[in-house]
Enzyme design. Structure first.
Site, PDB file in Angstrom:
ATOM      1  N   ASP A   1      -4.189  -6.283  -8.054  1.00 37.28           N
ATOM      2  CA  ASP A   1      -4.447  -5.669  -6.759  1.00 37.28           C
ATOM      3  C   ASP A   1      -4.779  -4.196  -7.022  1.00 37.28           C
ATOM      4  OD1 ASP A   1      -4.722  -5.424  -4.035  1.00 37.28           O
ATOM      5  OD2 ASP A   1      -2.728  -6.156  -3.539  1.00 37.28           O
TER       6      ASP A   1
ATOM      7  N   HIS B   1       0.824  -1.198   0.000  1.00 35.00           N
ATOM      8  CA  HIS B   1       0.000   0.000   0.000  1.00 35.00           C
ATOM      9  C   HIS B   1       0.866   1.258   0.000  1.00 35.00           C
ATOM     10  CE1 HIS B   1      -2.918  -2.970   1.561  1.00 35.00           C
ATOM     11  NE2 HIS B   1      -3.811  -2.214   0.978  1.00 35.00           N
TER      12      HIS B   1
END
Length: 490
Positions: free
Chosen positions: A256, A184
């Protein structure tokens, strides 16, 4: 070359978009009517099962049977049950039990609950082999650190979900378990050559593919020798040669979330989307906060890449066809009913106790707060449901508790029994220092670990739950209150 309208429809079919609100906005409904691949829902889209079912029905009524997806892994990563905690323990608990029939039953029941509210694609299971104890993003999301164990439970989870009519997505290819960074925020390194990848990271993906998994979700991971300086999501060597070629996967490849910094921080989402399609990905998960204007820019970038000859139209058509196949399969309802008892069974069976659990006298339960990861979010955890006013939380706003609070805790406990609850204490030195001060002053303390049981202090009894889910919290409460006594001993 297709006309612009046809190209826009093809581009739409490769998009898995988010939106704000508990009903779909007009731009999402228009996109669904024009071939949208699907939507990805988050906690902010969900207030309860009736609302979620109505939202799913609204999306499908727009046309085209878009995929309705979310990340429902069970355990710590939950969207459907984000307000109360998940009634199923996560993968680490299932791996600790190591009963593949139980894992399949848990995922069958979880899948049945998803189907009942209109979900047909679950961005799960995580089949990463968690070999790094300090991994900040996987941890209890993995079945374990042994490739063989993870492989057999990956196959069982896929079988259970898909028997309930939910398309499963094995993630995070080629494997996020050995990393020590969170994608992230940064581009994590997978420090493994092809031989090690083959024997460790890839084994569970082979098992999932063997079980007929419909989707594989890529990780934004740096793999030396394969990905150059960029993430696996943009690498033809990873998606084309490794996943399609070496592993023989012919299903849907999902990225993702492309808004993650490991993917798009330096190049932006439109360019990241084109690169992912060029690498062989089919369905582009955009993330949680990319809405109408950004989606329009991504669609325009894909169309422009085709017009300029950079992205072959055949690649876009191939991606659209793979999405269509999964949408067609997932449009068929399944009749599997949920099993309300299997979550409690799994949570209880996962618990182990080291030492002798003492009789508790009016226990004060001290919960040491821990920062939630981006994938987990702000989901309730701990023992408050069962112990209510006897629970105090130390540490504020997700900050790890520190040793300076020990005296206050001891004064508040007085002669009462002391139960200290932690989550992944091995990752937080200040939490460990607090627990050590408490257990030194009170050797009769019971410590409950609701994350990975890597670090174990000296204490009267140490309880490992392998999950911070609501199911696990209830099972630990039952054990402490003496209403269930069947925990295994370590």
């Amino acid at each position: 070359m297709p006309a612009d309208r046809a190209l826009e429809s093809l581009a739409n079919s490769t998009l898995l978009v988010p939106f704000r609100g508990t009903t779909a906005p007009r731009w999402v409904l228009d996109a669904a009517e024009n071939g949208l691949g699907g939507v990805c829902l988050f906690a902010f889209n969900i207030t309860g099962p009736e609302q979620l079912r109505a939202l799913s029905d609204q999306l499908r009524a727009a046309g085209g049977d878009p995929l309705v997806s979310l990340d429902e892994e069970g355990g710590d990563v939950t969207r459907v049950w984000h307000s109360d905690g998940c009634p199923y323990p996560g993968n680490a608990a299932l791996g600790a039990v190591d009963d593949v029939d139980l894992t399949e039953r848990v995922h069958l029941s979880l899948g049945a609950e998803l189907a009942a509210v209109g979900i047909n694609l679950d961005l799960a299971p995580s089949v990463d082999v968690n070999t790094a104890d300090d991994n900040p993003v996987i941890g209890t999301r993995a079945f374990g650190a042994d490739p063989d164990l993870v492989s057999r439970h990956a196959a069982a989870a896929v079988t259970g979900l898909q028997a309930a009519g939910i398309a499963a997505a094995a993630k995070h290819f080629p494997g996020h378990g050995s990393t020590r960074q969170d994608s992230h925020h940064v581009l994590p390194l997978v420090d493994a050559d092809l031989d090690l990848l083959e024997s460790r990271e890839l084994a569970p993906f082979r098992a999932a593919i063997g079980a007929g998994v419909h989707c594989v979700l890529t990780g934004h991971l740096l793999v030396p020798g394969l990905t150059g300086g960029g993430p696996a999501t943009f690498s033809p060597a990873v998606v084309g040669e490794l996943l399609r070629g070496r592993l023989g996967f012919d299903g849907l490849v999902i990225t993702d979330a492309l808004e993650m910094r490991a993917a798009s921080a330096d190049i932006g989402l439109p360019e990241a989307s084109v690169r992912a399609l060029l690498a062989g990905c089919d369905l582009l998960c955009l993330g949680a906060s990319q809405y109408e204007d950004v989606v329009a820019a991504i669609r325009a970038a894909i169309v422009a890449a085709v017009r300029e000859g950079r992205l072959p139209v055949e690649r876009l058509e191939d991606a659209a066809e793979r999405v269509r196949r999964v949408r067609s399969w997932a449009a068929e309802p399944a009749a599997a009913p949920p099993d309300p008892s299997v979550g409690a069974e799994a949570a209880r069976r996962a618990i182990t106790v080291s030492g002798a659990l003492p009789a508790l006298d009016r226990p004060l339960v001290v919960e040491c707060d821990a920062p939630p990861g981006m994938a987990v979010g702000a989901v309730p955890w701990g023992l408050a449901e069962g112990f209510g006013p006897d629970v105090v939380r130390v540490g504020a706003d997700g900050a790890p508790a520190g040793p300076e609070g020990a005296d206050a805790v001891l004064a508040q406990a007085g002669p009462r029994s002391l139960v200290v609850v932690v989550r992944d204490a091995h990752r937080y030195p200040r939490t460990r220092a607090l627990v050590e001060r408490l257990t030194a002053a009170r050797p009769d303390t019971v410590v409950v670990e609701m994350g990975l049981p890597v670090w174990r202090p000296e204490c009267a009894a140490y309880i490992a739950a392998y999950s911070a889910s609501r199911a696990s919290g209830r099972a630990v409460t039952e054990l402490l209150q003496g209403t269930w006594t069947g925990a295994s001993t370590a």
